[in-house]
Write an enzyme that holds these catalytic residues in place. Sequence first.
Site, PDB file in Angstrom:
ATOM      1  N   ARG A   1      11.540   2.061   3.714  1.00  0.00           N
ATOM      2  CA  ARG A   1      10.800   1.458   4.806  1.00  0.00           C
ATOM      3  C   ARG A   1      11.652   0.333   5.361  1.00  0.00           C
ATOM      4  O   ARG A   1      12.300  -0.401   4.608  1.00  0.00           O
ATOM      5  CB  ARG A   1       9.475   0.893   4.314  1.00  0.00           C
ATOM      6  CG  ARG A   1       8.618   0.378   5.465  1.00  0.00           C
ATOM      7  CD  ARG A   1       7.328  -0.147   4.924  1.00  0.00           C
ATOM      8  NE  ARG A   1       6.419  -0.571   5.939  1.00  0.00           N
ATOM      9  CZ  ARG A   1       5.380   0.156   6.338  1.00  0.00           C
ATOM     10  NH1 ARG A   1       5.162   1.355   5.831  1.00  0.00           N
ATOM     11  NH2 ARG A   1       4.551  -0.322   7.223  1.00  0.00           N
TER      12      ARG A   1
ATOM     13  N   LYS B   1      22.391 -11.276   2.225  1.00  0.00           N
ATOM     14  CA  LYS B   1      23.744 -11.852   2.266  1.00  0.00           C
ATOM     15  C   LYS B   1      24.575 -11.190   3.357  1.00  0.00           C
ATOM     16  O   LYS B   1      25.781 -11.369   3.412  1.00  0.00           O
ATOM     17  CB  LYS B   1      24.439 -11.658   0.913  1.00  0.00           C
ATOM     18  CG  LYS B   1      23.768 -12.393  -0.235  1.00  0.00           C
ATOM     19  CD  LYS B   1      24.513 -12.130  -1.533  1.00  0.00           C
ATOM     20  CE  LYS B   1      23.690 -12.532  -2.745  1.00  0.00           C
ATOM     21  NZ  LYS B   1      23.931 -11.613  -3.866  1.00  0.00           N
TER      22      LYS B   1
ATOM     23  N   HIS C   1       6.168   7.358  10.830  1.00  0.00           N
ATOM     24  CA  HIS C   1       5.657   7.206   9.467  1.00  0.00           C
ATOM     25  C   HIS C   1       5.104   8.580   9.080  1.00  0.00           C
ATOM     26  O   HIS C   1       3.900   8.772   8.968  1.00  0.00           O
ATOM     27  CB  HIS C   1       4.560   6.129   9.471  1.00  0.00           C
ATOM     28  CG  HIS C   1       4.117   5.682   8.108  1.00  0.00           C
ATOM     29  ND1 HIS C   1       4.794   5.990   6.952  1.00  0.00           N
ATOM     30  CD2 HIS C   1       3.062   4.942   7.734  1.00  0.00           C
ATOM     31  CE1 HIS C   1       4.160   5.450   5.923  1.00  0.00           C
ATOM     32  NE2 HIS C   1       3.104   4.811   6.368  1.00  0.00           N
TER      33      HIS C   1
ATOM     34  N   ARG D   1       0.810  -1.207   0.000  1.00  0.00           N
ATOM     35  CA  ARG D   1       0.000   0.000   0.000  1.00  0.00           C
ATOM     36  C   ARG D   1       0.857   1.277   0.000  1.00  0.00           C
ATOM     37  O   ARG D   1       0.697   2.160  -0.844  1.00  0.00           O
ATOM     38  CB  ARG D   1      -0.854  -0.039   1.267  1.00  0.00           C
ATOM     39  CG  ARG D   1      -1.914   0.971   1.399  1.00  0.00           C
ATOM     40  CD  ARG D   1      -2.681   0.676   2.677  1.00  0.00           C
ATOM     41  NE  ARG D   1      -3.252  -0.668   2.646  1.00  0.00           N
ATOM     42  CZ  ARG D   1      -4.436  -0.952   2.126  1.00  0.00           C
ATOM     43  NH1 ARG D   1      -5.182   0.000   1.630  1.00  0.00           N
ATOM     44  NH2 ARG D   1      -4.879  -2.184   2.135  1.00  0.00           N
ATOM     45  N   THR D   2       1.797   1.336   0.923  1.00  0.00           N
ATOM     46  CA  THR D   2       2.648   2.522   1.038  1.00  0.00           C
ATOM     47  C   THR D   2       3.566   2.649  -0.178  1.00  0.00           C
ATOM     48  O   THR D   2       3.779   3.735  -0.707  1.00  0.00           O
ATOM     49  CB  THR D   2       3.492   2.438   2.324  1.00  0.00           C
ATOM     50  OG1 THR D   2       2.602   2.305   3.426  1.00  0.00           O
ATOM     51  CG2 THR D   2       4.327   3.682   2.532  1.00  0.00           C
TER      52      THR D   2
END
Lengths: 303, 152
Positions: free
Chosen positions: A102, A81, A130, A52-53
Amino acid sequence: MIKGKSLVSIDDFSKEEILRIIELAADFEANPNQPLLRDKVIASLFFEPSTRTRLSFETAINRLGARVIGFSDVNATSTTKGETLKDTIIMVSNYADLIVMRHPLEGAARYASEQSRVPIVNAGDGANQHPSQTLLDMFSIKKTQGHLDNLEIAMVGDLKYGRTVHSLLMAMSYFNPKFYFVAPDELKMPQEYKTFLDEKGIYYEEHRDMQEVLGKADILYMTRVQKERFSDLIEYERVKNTYVLHNAMLEGTKDNMRILHPLPRVNEISTDVDSNPKAYYFKQAENGVYTRMAIIASILGVK
Amino acid sequence: MEQHKELKVSAIKNGTVIDHIPSQNLFKVISLLGLENSGNQITFGMNLESGKLGKKAIIKVADREFSDDEINKIALVAPQAKLNTIRDYEVVEKRTVSIPDEVKGYVRCFNPKCITNHEKIVTRFFVVSKQPLELKCRYCEKVTTEQHLVIE
Ligand SMILES: [Zn+2]
């Protein structure tokens, strides 16, 4: 001056800067295709998935005419890794003009902003911040109410862990609001935020039942009450239906009242509310694109 | 009385005496001041009787004086500490410690989901409150209190 700044926490932006973003968002809504960033490359780094974001940010980037590089799934990157966040950020900041990121760990965006040559826009760092969500919430409030000052805001649901309500509370504190906090005992607004409001002289009340405040609210901000937040499952079973909004409950609410929700919702807003003109959450999500266009355009200095 | 206690740890000609350290934090103080790797002559005593602290510890470092920045590092674990600078067996200066406004590099953030607990990062905290101690992490923005204080 927003140009060149990272946006990690909502308090990185002053009151004037918040107002500037809201004003610009309205401008982009009126005219969404403004390819101001045709010569720019923007990195979209999602160290944890959030479709969504990510779609909202990438739509904003595309509408501004910039190109996107990045990843939406950390399993496809060298981070699995063992590459450090620091190395990834230093590398990408040599390629891109701005980084949207994010990350599941709290503080990751602040740390990245110290390593990066280019501005960072935090699209969520764990349970911490956020800020673009907060700005789109404020843009939505401004649009539905015509102004931000002296509003009565009811926040309902998980007020303990809900980062969106905490950031919104902080940012709205510039505008002399009145708050009604409605939550089960286990998920009440944390003391640090109440102390913050006390120090600023901002009025608030605490309730367990949303019926007590529905008639007063200009904004009804709903959040999810998640089962896994409860230590006492009997308590969860007892309260879970108390925090669900049904259309019938909207009788007698103010005409200007609008219902916001950061989405996704599960069952805390009954689907019979969706067709009520007071339901604003889908429009709110759309507002996210214009808000993110405003954030990116002002940080890159083209607006 | 004070004279008598002093004798439990041998006197130094030049250097610094750090007194009124809580006994349980003696080794933290030694490590915060980087004394483990010091070539100076160091003597210390612990579990000495003290009215204020119950059991206190004392450290004497020969031929070494400390700057305020160095010494304020120990304020988190020894807030009552008293420093005497000794020159030619005489106390020439008495100092106390104070908690700085920003703490850099030796406290762990208590939040297991904080980035500083997953990558090699120098921690940084804003001191929100000195008494009781509250340190707000620059990164995750969570507050570490005295109860959860871990010194590295
Ligand atoms: Zn932290």
